[in-house]
Design a protein around this motif. Sequence first.
Motif, PDB file in Angstrom:
ATOM      1  N   ASN A 152      49.674  41.716  40.793  1.00 48.32           N
ATOM      2  CA  ASN A 152      48.429  41.008  41.099  1.00 48.32           C
ATOM      3  C   ASN A 152      48.130  39.888  40.112  1.00 48.32           C
ATOM      4  OD1 ASN A 152      47.643  42.678  43.347  1.00 48.32           O
ATOM      5  ND2 ASN A 152      47.191  44.290  41.862  1.00 48.32           N
ATOM      6  N   PHE A 153      49.134  39.510  39.325  1.00 43.28           N
ATOM      7  CA  PHE A 153      48.909  38.549  38.253  1.00 43.28           C
ATOM      8  C   PHE A 153      48.422  37.208  38.799  1.00 43.28           C
ATOM      9  CE2 PHE A 153      50.419  35.830  34.653  1.00 43.28           C
ATOM     10  CZ  PHE A 153      49.625  36.422  33.682  1.00 43.28           C
ATOM     11  N   LEU A 154      47.382  36.663  38.149  1.00 45.85           N
ATOM     12  CA  LEU A 154      46.757  35.390  38.523  1.00 45.85           C
ATOM     13  C   LEU A 154      46.140  35.426  39.914  1.00 45.85           C
ATOM     14  CD1 LEU A 154      49.198  32.737  37.005  1.00 45.85           C
ATOM     15  CD2 LEU A 154      47.171  33.793  36.000  1.00 45.85           C
ATOM     16  N   THR A 155      45.600  36.577  40.280  1.00 42.89           N
ATOM     17  CA  THR A 155      44.873  36.698  41.538  1.00 42.89           C
ATOM     18  C   THR A 155      43.501  37.304  41.263  1.00 42.89           C
ATOM     19  OG1 THR A 155      45.705  38.929  42.035  1.00 42.89           O
ATOM     20  CG2 THR A 155      47.010  37.054  42.825  1.00 42.89           C
ATOM     21  N   GLU A 156      42.595  37.152  42.213  1.00 38.51           N
ATOM     22  CA  GLU A 156      41.276  37.752  42.090  1.00 38.51           C
ATOM     23  C   GLU A 156      41.374  39.259  42.288  1.00 38.51           C
ATOM     24  OE1 GLU A 156      39.041  35.609  44.972  1.00 38.51           O
ATOM     25  OE2 GLU A 156      38.574  33.954  43.613  1.00 38.51           O
ATOM     26  N   ALA A 157      40.422  39.987  41.700  1.00 39.75           N
ATOM     27  CA  ALA A 157      40.442  41.446  41.746  1.00 39.75           C
ATOM     28  C   ALA A 157      39.041  41.965  42.016  1.00 39.75           C
ATOM     29  CB  ALA A 157      40.968  42.011  40.423  1.00 39.75           C
ATOM     30  N   THR A 158      38.969  43.157  42.602  1.00 47.41           N
ATOM     31  CA  THR A 158      37.669  43.766  42.873  1.00 47.41           C
ATOM     32  C   THR A 158      37.332  44.886  41.906  1.00 47.41           C
ATOM     33  OG1 THR A 158      38.682  45.272  44.488  1.00 47.41           O
ATOM     34  CG2 THR A 158      37.763  43.199  45.317  1.00 47.41           C
ATOM     35  N   ASP A 214      36.643  41.286  34.931  1.00 45.20           N
ATOM     36  CA  ASP A 214      36.019  39.975  35.089  1.00 45.20           C
ATOM     37  C   ASP A 214      36.335  39.347  36.441  1.00 45.20           C
ATOM     38  OD1 ASP A 214      38.661  39.267  34.812  1.00 45.20           O
ATOM     39  OD2 ASP A 214      38.325  37.764  33.241  1.00 45.20           O
ATOM     40  N   GLY A 215      36.975  40.120  37.334  1.00 41.85           N
ATOM     41  CA  GLY A 215      37.256  39.629  38.672  1.00 41.85           C
ATOM     42  C   GLY A 215      38.545  38.849  38.805  1.00 41.85           C
ATOM     43  N   PHE A 216      39.404  38.857  37.756  1.00 46.32           N
ATOM     44  CA  PHE A 216      40.638  38.077  37.788  1.00 46.32           C
ATOM     45  C   PHE A 216      41.683  38.762  36.918  1.00 46.32           C
ATOM     46  CE2 PHE A 216      43.245  34.204  37.174  1.00 46.32           C
ATOM     47  CZ  PHE A 216      43.269  33.737  38.481  1.00 46.32           C
ATOM     48  N   VAL A 217      42.929  38.808  37.381  1.00 42.14           N
ATOM     49  CA  VAL A 217      44.023  39.425  36.619  1.00 42.14           C
ATOM     50  C   VAL A 217      44.782  38.322  35.901  1.00 42.14           C
ATOM     51  CG1 VAL A 217      46.084  40.872  36.736  1.00 42.14           C
ATOM     52  CG2 VAL A 217      44.199  41.262  38.338  1.00 42.14           C
ATOM     53  N   ASP A 218      44.774  38.360  34.572  1.00 35.03           N
ATOM     54  CA  ASP A 218      45.410  37.294  33.807  1.00 35.03           C
ATOM     55  C   ASP A 218      45.906  37.822  32.466  1.00 35.03           C
ATOM     56  OD1 ASP A 218      43.093  37.585  32.338  1.00 35.03           O
ATOM     57  OD2 ASP A 218      42.148  35.775  33.114  1.00 35.03           O
ATOM     58  N   THR A 231      58.973  38.203  31.704  1.00 35.74           N
ATOM     59  CA  THR A 231      58.778  37.603  33.022  1.00 35.74           C
ATOM     60  C   THR A 231      57.320  37.244  33.242  1.00 35.74           C
ATOM     61  OG1 THR A 231      60.614  38.886  33.910  1.00 35.74           O
ATOM     62  CG2 THR A 231      59.065  37.937  35.496  1.00 35.74           C
ATOM     63  N   LEU A 232      56.444  38.172  32.884  1.00 31.21           N
ATOM     64  CA  LEU A 232      55.014  37.929  33.045  1.00 31.21           C
ATOM     65  C   LEU A 232      54.555  36.775  32.164  1.00 31.21           C
ATOM     66  CD1 LEU A 232      52.406  38.956  34.370  1.00 31.21           C
ATOM     67  CD2 LEU A 232      52.124  40.491  32.431  1.00 31.21           C
TER      68      LEU A 232
END
Length: 335
Positions: A263-269, A279-283, A315-316
């Motif tokens: 889910n990297f660099l995507t919004e999250a619930t 914070d609503g974002f995976v980073d 990789t990440l």
Amino acid sequence: MKSPLVLAAALYFGAASVAEAVLVTEFLFDGTDPTVATDTSGNGFHGTIGGGATRVPGVLTGSTAMGFDGDDDVVSLAPSDFAAGTGPFGSTNQEISISAWVQFGITNPEQSTWWYGTNAGGGRQSQVHLPWENGSALWRSPNGQIGVGIAAEVTASQTSGQWHHFVFTKGAAGNQIWINNVLRSSGGDTGTFDIVNATLGNNIVNANPLGWDGAVDLFRVYDHVLDPSEIDTLFAEAFPFELTDFNEDGFVNTADYDIMAANFLTEATNSTDGDANLDGFVDLEDFVLWRADFEDPSIPSSAPASANAAPEPSTLLLLAAGLLPTMRRAPRRLT
């Protein structure tokens, strides 16, 4: 694993919390009495349920919480008299901590009042808006006047029907807002207050009430500023997993890393998407938190009968390096 903000808060506010925080009022909202919120602190400061507020499923399995309809539902705390030393605020006029698990409803207008405290003349002494007109949690104390207070962003993921933990403190060094065990805002006024009457879920004592829609559970008021370790304990009461344990199996390991990477660099619930700081974002911030917990010897990292070699984050990290400008521009809130 304590975040840098938690550790900084411990240093900054430590002097204001020399005395142990004393629990003065506690509403677990269990029971069946339609008009009484029983104070389980042992002090007998029972609250009065009004406006038709009803019990709903709570944050803990099998428990109940207090539901508010956004209109006139309210829980009124027992009255206080600081001069006489009576009531929930009879022992304090400078320090306070309010802790609760909160589940937002869907009809909260801007400026909804979640908490409201007044003096004997009805003057505002303390107030929490969830949310204020700019989509933030606004904590006004001691005098609650317009323009005085601190704010912390309340993301859409935190108003999406999930339970979240909020702590509002006021002490000699200023105010704090904690959301899900993370210090989100600090500063503000340092004066004294004189709370005589206080309400939860509404400012019904005001001529123009602004009702709050949602549910509240495990509501507690303390007469001192809670320190980070105490807040951590309160958070763990209803969230027993590390926030970096994304699959909530009791271990922080490569299985959680895989969820975060997917889910990297995507919004999250919520945290189960790999959003460790909620914070609503995976980073990268979430990766840093996961890595710290993975390497923390006090946190279980290996499931029984399974190897759990340290993952290679290259990789990440390469992905993050290549997309860093995009990540900086990415929305930090769900829409």
